[in-house]
Every structure is written in C-alpha cells, then in structure tokens.
Design a protein around this motif. Structure first.
Motif, PDB file in Angstrom:
ATOM      1  N   GLU A 385       0.831  -1.262   0.091  1.00  0.00           N
ATOM      2  CA  GLU A 385      -0.016   0.013   0.063  1.00  0.00           C
ATOM      3  C   GLU A 385       0.812   1.283  -0.026  1.00  0.00           C
ATOM      4  N   ASN A 386       1.991   1.292   0.265  1.00  0.00           N
ATOM      5  CA  ASN A 386       2.918   2.312   0.669  1.00  0.00           C
ATOM      6  C   ASN A 386       3.141   2.843  -0.928  1.00  0.00           C
ATOM      7  N   VAL A 387       3.412   2.146  -1.902  1.00  0.00           N
ATOM      8  CA  VAL A 387       3.593   2.377  -3.088  1.00  0.00           C
ATOM      9  C   VAL A 387       2.255   3.192  -3.501  1.00  0.00           C
ATOM     10  N   ARG A 391       2.863   7.166  -4.881  1.00  0.00           N
ATOM     11  CA  ARG A 391       2.318   7.613  -6.328  1.00  0.00           C
ATOM     12  C   ARG A 391       1.461   8.709  -6.250  1.00  0.00           C
ATOM     13  N   THR A 392       0.380   8.604  -5.174  1.00  0.00           N
ATOM     14  CA  THR A 392      -0.777   9.612  -4.729  1.00  0.00           C
ATOM     15  C   THR A 392       0.078  11.014  -4.396  1.00  0.00           C
ATOM     16  N   LEU A 393       1.241  10.861  -3.621  1.00  0.00           N
ATOM     17  CA  LEU A 393       1.757  12.091  -3.108  1.00  0.00           C
ATOM     18  C   LEU A 393       2.846  12.692  -4.096  1.00  0.00           C
ATOM     19  N   LYS A 394       3.147  12.085  -5.018  1.00  0.00           N
ATOM     20  CA  LYS A 394       4.106  12.479  -6.261  1.00  0.00           C
ATOM     21  C   LYS A 394       3.169  13.024  -7.244  1.00  0.00           C
ATOM     22  N   GLY A 395       1.861  12.523  -7.422  1.00  0.00           N
ATOM     23  CA  GLY A 395       0.944  13.141  -8.388  1.00  0.00           C
ATOM     24  C   GLY A 395       0.534  14.481  -7.764  1.00  0.00           C
TER      25      GLY A 395
END
Length: 411
Positions: A385-387, A391-395
C-alpha cells in the motif's frame, strides 16, 4: 732552658739543629718556611675535619628536628649539609692568617680569599635552598604546572649562581658591568647563529604555559614520536617510546605540529564494522542489533548517552556481507583495562551471532554454471500500500509544480 739542653748535645746534633733553625727562618714570598709549614698544617687540618664537622652538626640538627611534623627542618638539613663543609676551611684560612705575620699585599690577598669563600658558601646555600624548599610551591604547582615550577626553580638557581659569581668578581676588583656589555654584544652574535636554540626554548615555555602535556602523559605527534613524556627540558623533551627507547624531541616540533594527548581522553572509543552472511534474514538482523545494543546498555563498563555516543545499526551492503556499525565508548582510558573490555565484548558478539542462527561473513565468490533449460520465471510480489500512497503524493506534488509554473510568468 732549651739552649742549655742543646749545649749538652753532641756537636754534630748541635750543628744539625742550627742548620734546621736557619732553614726555618728562611723562606719565600715574604714568609719563612716555618710560617708556610704552620699555615699549611692548619689548612690541612681544617680540610681533614670538615667532613666530621658537617656530619656532627647535621646529625645534631636532625636529632633536634626529629620530633617536628613540618618539612621545613628536613629541607634545612638538606640545604646546609654540603655548605657546612666550608666552615672549617674558612676558619682554617682565618686562623692561618692570624698565626703568621703577613705583609700588606699578602694580607690583602688572604682577606679577599676569605671574603670569596664566605660569598661562595652563602650563594651555594641559597642555590641548594631553592631546590630543598621547592615543596613550598605546592599551590603554585596546582595553579600552573609542575614543569613550570621546576623551570622557575632552575631559573632561580641560575640567578644565584650568576649573582654569586658577580659578587666574587667584585671582591677581586673585577667590574661586572663591562663584562655584561661584552656578553650582550656576544649574545647578539650567538643569537643570530643559534636561532633554533632560542626557538626551542620559547617553544618549551609555550608548551608549559599552555599545558599541552605534562610528564607521565601519553602523547603522539604524527611523523615525530609517540610515547610517554618523561621530562620537559629547556631545549628538548624526553619522550619514552613504548619499546622503552628514549627519544629527545626538540620543543619546536611540539609547537609546529599537532600534539595528540591521549592521557586526557574522557572515554576510549570502540568502533567496529562486523559483517554477517547475506543469507541472514531481517529477523536475525534485528535480533543481532537488539542484543548487541542491550549488552552495551546494561554493561557498566560502557558509557551511555548523553555522556557519550552509543549506537548499533545495519550500516551497509558489502561485497560478501551485510555490515553492522558498532560505535561506543568505555569509561576507562587505561589501555590494559580497555583491552579487557574489548575482549569480553568480542566474545559476546560471537555468542550473539551464533544464537541468531547465522555466522560471520568472509570474502567469497559464487559461480553459476550456464544451463541448457530456460530459466524459471519468477514473478515479483504484489506492491504494498505504501507504493500507492507514494504515487498519490508524487502526483499531487507534480500538479502543484505545474500550476505554479503556468501562473508564474513575468506578466
């Protein structure tokens, strides 16, 4: 009566006595041989009894001071023990000068000799007193340093020697002022040719004033010497290496180079990197880390934070091992005790690694032979789930940066 007894002796004996009497009243340098023999006898007698006299007086003073608790009387005995030997010599010269009749020139020379002996005895006593009463400088030793106090004592002794020599020269009518002026000119010439000597002298003073090191301390100067300081002299310092070889190091070497004083360490460090095999699991790695850290925290031989740094971490992946970095300090700075703590710690490390079910790594190489069959395809596990969160944070971060760039023109 004596003449009547002589007249009764044989003629040959009378002639001999007359001949000896004529020789007795002859002489040289304005003195008869009889006067010379008497004066020489008195002086020789004084030389013979001077040792007995000094020992008798010193023994009496020591017996009188035996019941005291102070060290002053002991220092007094040490001071006067040798100069007391001059007293019989001075008395002997004085007695010899009074027994015989001297002309004015000889009497003047004898008076100068007596005054010179008295001056020599006084300044000799003062010179010895500086060393004997140096224990009075105990407070000064604590404020400055023992080496500086020793230098001060030596300087005072040199002053006593210089002033005493000047006093004796003045007694003989030799002016000290012109000699000092000549020495000043000579000193300038010497200073130009002995710059290293004065450099080492000044460096020695700076070493003592700054208290960089003291006798008995373990020091190291990179590329120069490592060992125990034994004595700091005016020009050089005696350092005893650990192989017991003495090294006389110019003091300038300590002022021009960094001096590491190991004796003033508050703690002693242990910094180890240990590697375990790659087959070690994460549970085993955590077990090893926690057990090592627990040993260090529960052992009184090791310093704990915030007194000193202490940590154990999985640090790096080496070619053949997974490495732990162990960093800690012992309370003791004594080398032999430190070695004992290191040995106990090393044995405990071996026990911890064995209990974890793994072993220490060593350099190794694995060869894979080419196979004719196609290799087995291994699919990676499902992402955690961390991945998805990453990805959400990077987006979100990328969207913010684009909005800022679009609205950030010059207008």
């Amino acid at each position: 009566m004596f003449e009547r007894l002589v007249s009764e002796l044989p003629t040959q004996v009378q002639d001999g006595i007359v001949y000896l009497d004529s020789i007795w009243h002859e002489g040289a340098f304005g003195l008869t041989y009889g006067d010379i023999i008497i004066a020489t006898g008195i002086i020789l007698f004084s030389l013979i009894i001077r040792g007995i006299f000094a020992r008798t007086v010193v023994r009496g003073i020591s017996r009188a001071a035996a019941g005291t608790k102070t060290n002053l009387d002991d220092a007094l005995v040490t001071t006067i023990a040798a100069p007391l030997k001059m007293v019989p010599i001075i008395v002997g010269f004085y007695a010899a000068s009074q027994v015989i009749e001297l002309n004015d020139s000889l009497q003047l020379i004898v008076d100068k000799v007596l005054r010179s002996l008295v001056a020599f005895s006084i300044f000799w006593t003062l010179n010895r007193a500086v060393g004997a009463f140096s224990f009075l400088f105990t407070g000064l030793r604590n404020t400055l340093s023992p080496a500086i106090v020793d230098w001060i004592a030596k300087s005072l002794q040199l002053v006593c020697v210089f002033v005493g020599a000047a006093a004796i020269l003045e007694i003989w009518g030799i002016q000290v002022g012109p000699i000092l002026a000549g020495l000043g000119i000579f000193g300038v010439a010497v200073a130009l040719g002995a710059q290293d000597l004065f450099k080492n002298l000044i460096s020695g003073i700076l070493i003592l004033v700054e208290k960089r090191m003291e006798p008995g301390e373990w020091i190291a100067v990179d590329g120069v010497v490592e060992g125990t300081v034994e004595r700091i002299n005016f020009r050089s310092t005696l350092v005893r290496r650990f192989d017991k070889a003495p090294v006389y190091v110019p003091n300038a070497s300590f002022s021009d180079n960094a001096v590491v004083n190991y004796s003033r360490m508050t703690h002693r460090r242990i910094k180890w990197v240990i590697g375990v095999e790659y087959r070690t699991t994460t549970e085993q790695l955590r077990y090893i880390r926690d057990e090592i850290e627990a040993y260090l925290y529960t052992n009184d031989a090791f310093a704990k934070p915030p007194e000193a740094t202490l940590f154990v971490h999985v640090d790096s992946f080496n070619d053949s091992s997974i490495d732990f970095l162990i960093y800690c300090f012992t309370h003791t700075t004594v080398w032999t005790e430190w070695l004992e703590h290191k040995e106990q710690f090393a044995l405990k490390l071996i026990e911890i690694v064995e209990n974890a079910g793994t072993s220490f790594a060593f350099p190794s190489r694995t060869l894979y032979m080419q196979q004719q069959e196609p290799p087995e395809v291994i699919h990676p596990p499902t992402l955690s789930e961390n991945v998805s969160k990453m990805r959400t944070l990077k987006g979100d971060s990328s969207a913010g940066e684009n909005a800022g760039s679009e609205g950030g023109g010059d207008g």
